[in-house]
Design a protein around this motif. Structure first.
Motif: not given
Ligand code: 0O3
Ligand code: SF4
Length: 327
Positions: A11-21, A300-305
């Motif tokens: 289990s990893v806490d990804v606090t990155a998103g929202p972000g862009r690619v 899924a990690y919040g990088f959906d743009d």
């Protein structure tokens, strides 16, 4: 968000998103790799399995596995192919003696060498015939380099980089030419050529670029996005020289970090923590499905743009080997 990454099953806490690619274009399959993979697929359709393939058809683990599932058998040497069987030669090319060996053993040979690699072989043959020493810039042990050196072993000197230049010994300093592997770093090669020219003022170069259009375009695209990304992900296998160069170049061009990964599962969510812009590209031997899976994982990690950063248009296509188009 908490993501249960399949890479480490933790289990990893990804606090990155929202972000862009920022998605590099061009990326992925070049015309030569595409042709080589389709060649094996068509050979399997035409002759049925097993179809033998010398070395890896391209340097990508996913591609090799998928073809193995369809009945391709990968071998290191022509001697491992049963007499009379069908063998496909890889995109990276092989030394001429391997062609002779295949003919001697009565193999049905389908040559998937990229025409742009063949061009370098022809340059090596021509300059050797004309009495030149050939300074081949490339990576020791790489299959393409082994194949090109095999065209004129007594004439070709391998140059790994500027540090090798003082140790070069040639028959006639007035008759030297440099050639190169097709998937090198454009910038590093320029530095090596500069050192070679300083040592051999009469040095000639290849009649056309040996570092091919696809290598140049993929490097140009990653250079464009690296400076504005927090991290760059390069999809490609470890043994893919061109893919490894993209990851190196990303850092040289300003990305704080870059990672070469074979597939989406290898993306470590810890790399994304606190990041807002991720660069994504893939090497010339990488099918687009692997990029699509990486985009899914990043979303899924919040990088959906996703924004495409285009450095060049590519329309190059190579016809299949004649052995497959004959009725
Ligand atoms: O030369 P490299 O290790 O980058 O080869 P890949 O990864 O299979 O990419 C395709 C390029 C090629 C077949 C040689 O030019
Ligand atoms: Fe051909 Fe260039 Fe692709 Fe190599 S990277 S297979 S030389 S098009």
């Amino acid at each position: 968000m908490t993501y249960y990454g399949t890479a480490a099953f933790r289990s990893v806490d990804v606090t990155a998103g929202p972000g862009r690619v920022l998605l590099a274009s061009p990326r992925g399959y070049c015309a030569g790799a595409d042709r080589a993979v389709v060649t094996v697929e068509k050979a399997l359709d035409r002759y049925g399995p097993p179809v033998y393939v010398r070395q890896r058809i391209v340097h990508n683990r996913h591609v090799v596995r998928a073809l193995e599932h369809r009945g391709a058998v990968f071998v290191e040497e022509t001697g491992q192919v049963p007499a009379g069987a069908v063998v496909v030669l890889p995109a990276h090319g092989i030394a001429p003696e391997a062609h002779t060996e295949a003919a001697r053993r009565g193999l049905t040979t389908i040559d998937a060498t990229c025409p742009l690699v063949t061009k370098v072989h022809m340059e090596a043959r021509r300059f050797a015939r004309e009495g030149y020493d050939i300074l081949l810039i490339g990576h020791e042990g790489h299959e393409e380099v082994i194949g090109t050196m095999g065209e004129a072993p007594e004439r070709v000197h391998l140059v790994g980089g500027p540090d090798d230049v003082p140790y070069l010994r040639v028959a006639d300093e007035g008759r030297v030419v440099w050639l190169s592997q097709t998937t090198l770093s454009v910038d590093e090669t320029a530095v090596t050529v500069h050192a070679l020219k300083a040592r051999f003022p009469a040095l000639l170069g290849p009649p056309g670029d040996d570092i091919c259009y696809a290598t140049r375009n993929r490097q140009a695209a990653v250079r464009r996005l690296a400076g504005v990304c927090d991290v760059v992900l390069v999809i490609g296998s470890r043994n893919s020289a061109g893919s490894a160069r993209l990851a190196e170049l990303a850092v040289l061009a300003g990305a704080p970090a870059a990672h070469l990964v074979d597939c989406a599962e290898e993306i470590d969510p810890a790399w994304l923590r606190g990041m807002s812009t991720v660069g994504l590209t893939s090497g010339a031997s990488v099918p687009e499905i692997l990029v699509a899976e990486a985009l899914d994982r990043l979303a899924a990690y919040g990088f959906d743009d996703v924004e495409v950063i285009r450095a060049a248009e590519e329309r190059r296509h190579f016809a299949l080997p004649r052995a497959l188009t004959r009725p």
